[in-house]
Motif scaffolding. Structure first.
Motif, PDB file in Angstrom:
ATOM      1  N   SER A 206      -2.335  27.477  52.848  1.00 55.91           N
ATOM      2  CA  SER A 206      -3.668  27.423  52.237  1.00 55.91           C
ATOM      3  C   SER A 206      -4.336  28.760  52.547  1.00 55.91           C
ATOM      4  CB  SER A 206      -4.508  26.259  52.779  1.00 55.91           C
ATOM      5  OG  SER A 206      -4.678  26.351  54.183  1.00 55.91           O
ATOM      6  N   ASP A 207      -5.307  29.121  51.748  1.00 60.71           N
ATOM      7  CA  ASP A 207      -5.996  30.413  51.860  1.00 60.71           C
ATOM      8  C   ASP A 207      -7.451  30.133  51.500  1.00 60.71           C
ATOM      9  OD1 ASP A 207      -6.850  33.024  51.725  1.00 60.71           O
ATOM     10  OD2 ASP A 207      -5.449  33.662  50.175  1.00 60.71           O
ATOM     11  N   ILE A 208      -8.328  30.181  52.504  1.00 63.22           N
ATOM     12  CA  ILE A 208      -9.697  29.674  52.333  1.00 63.22           C
ATOM     13  C   ILE A 208     -10.691  30.682  52.903  1.00 63.22           C
ATOM     14  CG2 ILE A 208     -11.279  27.795  52.940  1.00 63.22           C
ATOM     15  CD1 ILE A 208      -8.798  26.033  53.516  1.00 63.22           C
ATOM     16  N   GLY A 287      -8.185  36.470  42.445  1.00 63.59           N
ATOM     17  CA  GLY A 287      -7.282  35.532  43.115  1.00 63.59           C
ATOM     18  C   GLY A 287      -5.826  35.827  42.839  1.00 63.59           C
ATOM     19  N   HIS A 288      -4.981  34.905  43.270  1.00 66.49           N
ATOM     20  CA  HIS A 288      -3.525  35.119  43.244  1.00 66.49           C
ATOM     21  C   HIS A 288      -2.840  33.767  43.309  1.00 66.49           C
ATOM     22  CE1 HIS A 288      -3.855  34.254  47.571  1.00 66.49           C
ATOM     23  NE2 HIS A 288      -4.920  35.040  47.558  1.00 66.49           N
ATOM     24  N   TYR A 289      -1.588  33.713  42.881  1.00 58.70           N
ATOM     25  CA  TYR A 289      -0.781  32.515  43.106  1.00 58.70           C
ATOM     26  C   TYR A 289      -0.673  32.282  44.597  1.00 58.70           C
ATOM     27  CZ  TYR A 289       1.182  32.248  38.336  1.00 58.70           C
ATOM     28  OH  TYR A 289       1.387  32.105  36.996  1.00 58.70           O
ATOM     29  N   VAL A 294       1.533  33.466  50.799  1.00 55.64           N
ATOM     30  CA  VAL A 294       0.080  33.390  50.551  1.00 55.64           C
ATOM     31  C   VAL A 294      -0.232  34.051  49.216  1.00 55.64           C
ATOM     32  CG1 VAL A 294      -2.202  33.931  51.415  1.00 55.64           C
ATOM     33  CG2 VAL A 294      -0.335  33.574  52.994  1.00 55.64           C
ATOM     34  N   HIS A 295       0.287  35.257  49.036  1.00 45.03           N
ATOM     35  CA  HIS A 295       0.223  35.886  47.713  1.00 45.03           C
ATOM     36  C   HIS A 295       1.577  35.570  47.083  1.00 45.03           C
ATOM     37  CE1 HIS A 295      -2.815  39.017  49.419  1.00 45.03           C
ATOM     38  NE2 HIS A 295      -3.360  37.842  49.223  1.00 45.03           N
ATOM     39  N   ASP A 296       1.649  34.493  46.341  1.00 47.65           N
ATOM     40  CA  ASP A 296       2.968  34.061  45.889  1.00 47.65           C
ATOM     41  C   ASP A 296       3.464  34.962  44.756  1.00 47.65           C
ATOM     42  OD1 ASP A 296       5.186  32.558  46.322  1.00 47.65           O
ATOM     43  OD2 ASP A 296       4.392  30.675  45.558  1.00 47.65           O
ATOM     44  N   PHE A 330      -3.403  28.512  42.317  1.00 53.16           N
ATOM     45  CA  PHE A 330      -3.873  29.864  42.647  1.00 53.16           C
ATOM     46  C   PHE A 330      -5.231  29.790  43.326  1.00 53.16           C
ATOM     47  CE2 PHE A 330      -4.284  29.202  37.960  1.00 53.16           C
ATOM     48  CZ  PHE A 330      -5.641  28.961  37.899  1.00 53.16           C
ATOM     49  N   THR A 331      -5.637  30.925  43.868  1.00 52.73           N
ATOM     50  CA  THR A 331      -6.946  30.974  44.509  1.00 52.73           C
ATOM     51  C   THR A 331      -7.986  31.461  43.496  1.00 52.73           C
ATOM     52  OG1 THR A 331      -6.797  33.278  45.250  1.00 52.73           O
ATOM     53  CG2 THR A 331      -5.876  31.599  46.721  1.00 52.73           C
ATOM     54  N   ILE A 332      -9.228  31.072  43.751  1.00 51.45           N
ATOM     55  CA  ILE A 332     -10.394  31.640  43.055  1.00 51.45           C
ATOM     56  C   ILE A 332     -11.281  32.177  44.167  1.00 51.45           C
ATOM     57  CG2 ILE A 332     -12.439  31.153  41.665  1.00 51.45           C
ATOM     58  CD1 ILE A 332      -9.927  31.046  39.958  1.00 51.45           C
ATOM     59  N   GLU A 333     -11.359  33.508  44.275  1.00 50.54           N
ATOM     60  CA  GLU A 333     -12.029  34.123  45.421  1.00 50.54           C
ATOM     61  C   GLU A 333     -12.826  35.374  45.048  1.00 50.54           C
ATOM     62  OE1 GLU A 333      -9.475  36.177  48.252  1.00 50.54           O
ATOM     63  OE2 GLU A 333      -7.711  35.456  47.193  1.00 50.54           O
ATOM     64  N   PRO A 334     -13.911  35.176  44.270  1.00 49.91           N
ATOM     65  CA  PRO A 334     -14.749  36.343  44.010  1.00 49.91           C
ATOM     66  C   PRO A 334     -15.411  36.833  45.298  1.00 49.91           C
ATOM     67  CG  PRO A 334     -15.872  34.326  43.315  1.00 49.91           C
ATOM     68  CD  PRO A 334     -14.478  33.929  43.740  1.00 49.91           C
ATOM     69  N   ILE A 371     -16.072  33.728  48.756  1.00 49.86           N
ATOM     70  CA  ILE A 371     -15.836  32.284  48.805  1.00 49.86           C
ATOM     71  C   ILE A 371     -14.541  32.023  48.050  1.00 49.86           C
ATOM     72  CG2 ILE A 371     -16.713  30.006  48.128  1.00 49.86           C
ATOM     73  CD1 ILE A 371     -19.529  31.095  48.626  1.00 49.86           C
ATOM     74  N   GLU A 372     -13.637  31.346  48.721  1.00 48.15           N
ATOM     75  CA  GLU A 372     -12.277  31.202  48.177  1.00 48.15           C
ATOM     76  C   GLU A 372     -11.778  29.766  48.284  1.00 48.15           C
ATOM     77  OE1 GLU A 372      -9.263  33.222  50.521  1.00 48.15           O
ATOM     78  OE2 GLU A 372      -7.950  33.314  48.780  1.00 48.15           O
ATOM     79  N   ASP A 373     -11.356  29.225  47.149  1.00 51.84           N
ATOM     80  CA  ASP A 373     -10.742  27.895  47.095  1.00 51.84           C
ATOM     81  C   ASP A 373      -9.339  27.999  46.499  1.00 51.84           C
ATOM     82  OD1 ASP A 373     -13.140  26.768  47.938  1.00 51.84           O
ATOM     83  OD2 ASP A 373     -13.787  26.222  45.912  1.00 51.84           O
TER      84      ASP A 373
HETATM   85 MN    MN Z   1      -6.625  34.908  49.017  1.00 53.46          MN
END
Ligand code: MN
Ligand code: GLY
Length: 394
Positions: A206-208, A287-289, A294-296, A330-334, A371-373
């Motif tokens: 996970s990446d939060i 974001g990323h896969y 973590v960065h898939d 994937f992540t959403i992390e603006p 903020i990253e989900d």
């Molecule tokens: Mn990330």
């Protein structure tokens, strides 16, 4: 000292064994996969446990006591490809690109099992984040917050999917800040706190990221506005959306906040994006896969042959250019930061005239917001693994 051992992601894709070197999976189509499992007789280091758990019946397991014995269990005929480290013993072709391309392309779609691992990794991460926030509010140093995170996530540093990013004040503006300052700051000098930390379940990450203000102040209001904007981007996730479009939505959101909180003058949000001023404040991809890495892998792949999809012009750090499809994660992390060298460049540029510099200068001490989900794409929308995990870990 040896480097910490990290299992090859292609191995972790088959077996949830993360801490045992010199192991191999041999797959021959139509046959039960074979697992060569290293279990030395050793009294210097603790040998790996005998394999047990829900997965062992899926394999024909061969125990070896010395690494050299692995070759005894290798296949001897047919076409053989070997995926692994270059120095490993191996038959056949080493890391053939056509095979790796095929596997990397397909890694974009996660199975239910993989998604469940990431759901749990988010629960563990959220538990760590809750403890970290409490430690921040209680006046802890970055290092103490880090320790509280580890304790709550029941994890060692080596087990984490990436080094914890835990920054107060200006340190929050360093995208991958991993120093963990030991000194406590006096409350009057504690302004903000950014934590980007994840967890690992069966080799899945996970990446939060969360950001907090120490007070009820304008920076706190910015975080709230930013959080709403981040959730709007998450709500736009559904099949057929182009991921770079989500990235551009991130830029428009950052620009709106720059306008709303009066960091700019004589220019509106559209102009801020058009003149690329938003890139000073949001200099990374949205974001990323995420998965076994973590960065898939596979974020730029157009097809299983290894052709790629270009990044949009002016966005060199975007890591994902594919179209969104069900079962992708994937992540959403603006982010929105006050980064010294990037602001210095902006100040020297044509666009300097649009910036309300006294206001920007007053906010440098907060570092920034991210903020990253982690989001799973479903048939008609998405499941936000991270928000669900925080709700469950109140
Ligand atoms: Mn990330
Ligand atoms: N969590 C750090 C990153 O995504 O780069």
């Amino acid at each position: 000292m040896a480097y910490p051992f990290k299992a090859n992601p292609h191995f972790k894709a088959w077996v949830p064994v993360l801490d045992n070197p010199n192991c191999y999976v041999i797959y021959t189509p139509g046959q039960k996969p074979r697992l060569i499992y290293f279990q030395p007789v050793d009294y210097w280091y603790k040998p790996a446990e005998t394999p047990s758990g829900y997965w062992v019946d899926q394999f024909d397991i061969r125990i070896i006591a010395v690494p050299e014995d692995a070759t005894k269990h290798f296949p001897t005929n047919g076409r053989i490809a070997f995926i692994g480290e270059t120095e490993a013993q191996h038959p056949g072709d080493l890391n053939p690109a056509p095979l790796l391309n095929r596997l990397h392309f397909d890694r974009a779609w996660k199975t239910e099992y993989e998604i469940e691992c990431m759901r749990r990794a988010n629960r563990t991460g959220a538990r760590g984040h809750r403890a970290a926030e409490r430690a921040f509010r209680a006046g802890g140093s970055e290092y103490e917050i880090h320790l509280e995170y580890l304790r709550a996530a029941n994890s060692t540093e080596e087990e984490l999917p990436y080094a914890n990013i835990i920054g107060m004040n200006e340190n929050a503006a360093v995208l991958h800040y991993i120093q963990h300052e030991r000194n406590k700051l006096d409350d009057s000098r504690r302004f903000s706190f950014l934590i980007d930390a994840g967890a690992n379940v069966n080799g899945y990450a996970s990446d939060i990221t969360r950001t907090y203000s120490n007070r009820d102040d304008e920076f706190g209001q910015m975080i709230e506005a930013f959080d709403r904007g981040q959730q709007e981007i998450c709500a736009s996730v559904k099949p057929k959306v182009n991921y770079p479009e989500l990235h551009m939505q991130g830029h428009r959101m950052v620009a709106r906040i720059l306008e709303q909180f009066q960091f700019m003058r004589d220019i509106d949000a559209d102009g801020i994006v058009e003149k690329r001023i938003s890139s000073t404040f949001f200099p990374h991809g949205v974001g990323h896969y995420i998965g076994l890495q973590v960065h898939d892998v596979g974020g730029f792949m157009a097809d299983p042959k290894g052709n790629t999809i270009q990044k949009p012009d002016g966005h060199p750090y975007l890591r994902l250019t594919r179209t969104v499809e069900p079962s992708m994660v994937f992540t959403i992390e603006p982010g929105l930061y006050f980064i010294e060298p990037l602001l210095a460049d902006l100040k020297k540029s044509e666009n300097a005239k649009y910036v309300n510099w006294p206001k920007v200068d007053a906010f440098r001490k907060y570092g920034g917001i991210r903020i990253e989900d982690d989001v799973v794409v479903t048939a008609n929308g998405s499941e936000n693994l991270t928000r669900a995990a925080f709700a469950a870990e109140r």
